[in-house]
Design an enzyme around this catalytic site. Sequence first.
Site, mmCIF file in Angstrom:
data_model
loop_
_atom_site.group_PDB
_atom_site.id
_atom_site.type_symbol
_atom_site.label_atom_id
_atom_site.label_comp_id
_atom_site.label_asym_id
_atom_site.label_seq_id
_atom_site.Cartn_x
_atom_site.Cartn_y
_atom_site.Cartn_z
ATOM 1 N N HIS A 1 0.920 -1.258 -0.104
ATOM 2 C CA HIS A 1 -0.021 0.004 0.317
ATOM 3 C C HIS A 1 1.116 1.186 0.107
ATOM 4 O O HIS A 1 1.306 1.648 1.053
ATOM 5 C CB HIS A 1 -0.677 -0.031 1.302
ATOM 6 C CG HIS A 1 -2.153 1.020 1.162
ATOM 7 N ND1 HIS A 1 -3.303 0.725 1.460
ATOM 8 C CD2 HIS A 1 -2.254 2.135 0.707
ATOM 9 C CE1 HIS A 1 -4.131 1.872 1.311
ATOM 10 N NE2 HIS A 1 -3.167 2.646 0.846
ATOM 11 N N LEU B 1 2.745 6.519 -4.644
ATOM 12 C CA LEU B 1 4.173 6.892 -5.253
ATOM 13 C C LEU B 1 3.942 8.522 -5.858
ATOM 14 O O LEU B 1 4.939 8.868 -6.393
ATOM 15 C CB LEU B 1 4.582 5.937 -6.221
ATOM 16 C CG LEU B 1 5.175 4.573 -5.854
ATOM 17 C CD1 LEU B 1 5.565 3.739 -7.115
ATOM 18 C CD2 LEU B 1 6.326 4.998 -4.828
ATOM 19 N N ARG B 2 2.652 9.061 -6.110
ATOM 20 C CA ARG B 2 2.362 10.324 -6.515
ATOM 21 C C ARG B 2 2.685 10.745 -7.901
ATOM 22 O O ARG B 2 2.222 11.684 -8.580
ATOM 23 C CB ARG B 2 3.108 11.352 -5.702
ATOM 24 C CG ARG B 2 2.792 11.508 -4.096
ATOM 25 C CD ARG B 2 1.518 11.408 -3.908
ATOM 26 N NE ARG B 2 1.304 11.378 -2.324
ATOM 27 C CZ ARG B 2 -0.005 11.036 -1.709
ATOM 28 N NH1 ARG B 2 -1.007 10.530 -2.513
ATOM 29 N NH2 ARG B 2 -0.176 11.341 -0.618
ATOM 30 N N ASN C 1 -4.506 6.543 -7.407
ATOM 31 C CA ASN C 1 -5.083 7.992 -7.062
ATOM 32 C C ASN C 1 -3.975 8.848 -7.601
ATOM 33 O O ASN C 1 -3.511 9.764 -6.695
ATOM 34 C CB ASN C 1 -5.717 8.147 -5.554
ATOM 35 C CG ASN C 1 -4.569 8.165 -4.464
ATOM 36 O OD1 ASN C 1 -3.490 7.484 -4.798
ATOM 37 N ND2 ASN C 1 -4.939 8.774 -3.615
ATOM 38 N N HIS D 1 -10.979 0.605 0.380
ATOM 39 C CA HIS D 1 -10.771 1.556 1.537
ATOM 40 C C HIS D 1 -12.349 1.625 2.127
ATOM 41 O O HIS D 1 -12.896 2.276 1.807
ATOM 42 C CB HIS D 1 -10.231 2.873 0.955
ATOM 43 C CG HIS D 1 -10.285 3.988 1.513
ATOM 44 N ND1 HIS D 1 -9.330 4.737 1.813
ATOM 45 C CD2 HIS D 1 -11.577 4.677 2.037
ATOM 46 C CE1 HIS D 1 -9.763 5.772 2.679
ATOM 47 N NE2 HIS D 1 -10.946 5.724 2.959
ATOM 48 N N ASP E 1 0.944 2.501 3.786
ATOM 49 C CA ASP E 1 -0.029 3.515 3.363
ATOM 50 C C ASP E 1 0.848 4.900 2.918
ATOM 51 O O ASP E 1 0.481 6.017 3.361
ATOM 52 C CB ASP E 1 -1.146 3.834 4.108
ATOM 53 C CG ASP E 1 -2.317 4.682 3.483
ATOM 54 O OD1 ASP E 1 -2.007 5.087 2.434
ATOM 55 O OD2 ASP E 1 -3.282 5.199 4.125
ATOM 56 N N HIS F 1 3.365 14.009 1.363
ATOM 57 C CA HIS F 1 3.038 15.477 1.145
ATOM 58 C C HIS F 1 4.095 16.423 1.382
ATOM 59 O O HIS F 1 4.890 16.264 2.374
ATOM 60 C CB HIS F 1 1.881 15.751 2.181
ATOM 61 C CG HIS F 1 0.328 14.910 1.810
ATOM 62 N ND1 HIS F 1 -0.191 15.102 0.551
ATOM 63 C CD2 HIS F 1 -0.167 14.005 2.437
ATOM 64 C CE1 HIS F 1 -1.236 14.170 0.624
ATOM 65 N NE2 HIS F 1 -0.967 13.462 1.651
ATOM 66 N N GLY G 1 -2.333 11.739 5.808
ATOM 67 C CA GLY G 1 -1.183 10.887 5.497
ATOM 68 C C GLY G 1 0.046 11.102 5.859
ATOM 69 O O GLY G 1 0.549 12.284 5.942
HETATM 70 ZN ZN LIG Z 1 -7.265 4.526 1.827
#
Ligand SMILES: [Zn+2]
Length: 429
Positions: free
Chosen positions: A63, A66-67, A97, A182, A308, A312, A327
């Site tokens: 999980h 990697l952006r 995402n 999720h 996870d 940021h 996060g």
């Molecule tokens: Zn999640």
Amino acid sequence: MATIIRGGEVIDPKNVKGFFDILIENGKISKILKPGESIPEVTIDQTIDAKGLIVVPGLIDMHVHLREPGHEYKETIESGCKAAVSGGITAVCSMPNTNPVNDNRQTTEFIIRRAKEAGYAKVYPAAAISPGLKGSSLCEYGELKDAGAVAVTDDGRPVENGQLMRRALEYAKGFGLTVISHCEDMTLAAGGCMNEGEVSTRMGLSGIPNISESIMVMRDAGLCELTGGKLHIAHVSTKESVEAIREAKKKGVNITAETTPHYFTLTDKAVKGYNTFAKMNPPLRSAEDREAMRSALADGTIDAIATDHAPHSSLEKDVEFNFADNGIVGLETSLSLSLKLVHDKVIDMETLVERMSSAPAKILGLESGIKIGNPADITIIDMDKELIIDSANFASKSNNTPFNGMELKGKAVYTLVDGNVVYRDNGAS
Ligand SMILES: [Zn+2]
């Protein structure tokens, strides 16, 4: 090219356990030898002295955000993969995402290609359940699997529509893909920004109740039972979710689950001082929930430890608590925090290897393990090496960790991917 890892204690409960030398040729494990056993026919190019160290199959973090594509100022595939191997992690499953969302063949293939170019950890992309993570229809799972996706998830947000989740489980089943859920009832979470409890009341912050997670775990476990699909619950944080998963497993439902180091290490008290590095979704919970994570990891109700990892920048974190993004980064602290569970006798080393390598591999259908013929993805651990977490030294582009300054014992000193040493601790011999 031949490498030998000499004198280490090999712990891979599924394959081999004890003191062995491991010979690696052309990126694969070619021989597992008794200590000192000679191999006259091979020229050794590189010897790794693993005396006093533990040798385990490469850790897999199922999980990770990697952006890239889209948010490269927070992390790139290259910096994320470098962070992974610095933490002893040889493979990650990347969440979809990104921008664009990984809901199509091109994006899946792009992620795999960029990871290969970077040459650190392996990346296995999870693709989206629904186009744009919008939760209104299903992506083309066959095409995504063909492109290299190993699972589907809308992680970051729940699949609110029960019918769509049912169809996702049915459709994914046909392709042998795991659906990662999720779990969050947004109406019960009601825009809260931390755990609902005494701390949120005292701080005057709106709380997210445990049931906003567990009620969705129950729904999805039920849908999994109905469809016979393969379901994995992401980032479990509450004791009620653990109970629901335990019950479903007892009934033989094909359900697995992960939790993260922050849920088994911290509680909502870490939010005090309005620390945005302690803000994540699901939020840090109570001491009782933390205890439930630890016992669920020990008894196998929770199969895997994942991070996870959610990088940021200060743009998202250096703001009022209410407005901060959710996060924390986790790739470079996960192993040391998990080794604390071993030092504290919550789990043994065999269980750690299961939770951090064998189980995620099995859930995602990956090849792993210290076995002749397998790719030489190997993590070498110094159990006693003392360290102080210092985010200034992270390979990740972001430093949003609540663990900065924490003193821990044990870390990866060598990380090998396909037989190449992709990380080596400064102090390693
Ligand atoms: Zn999640």
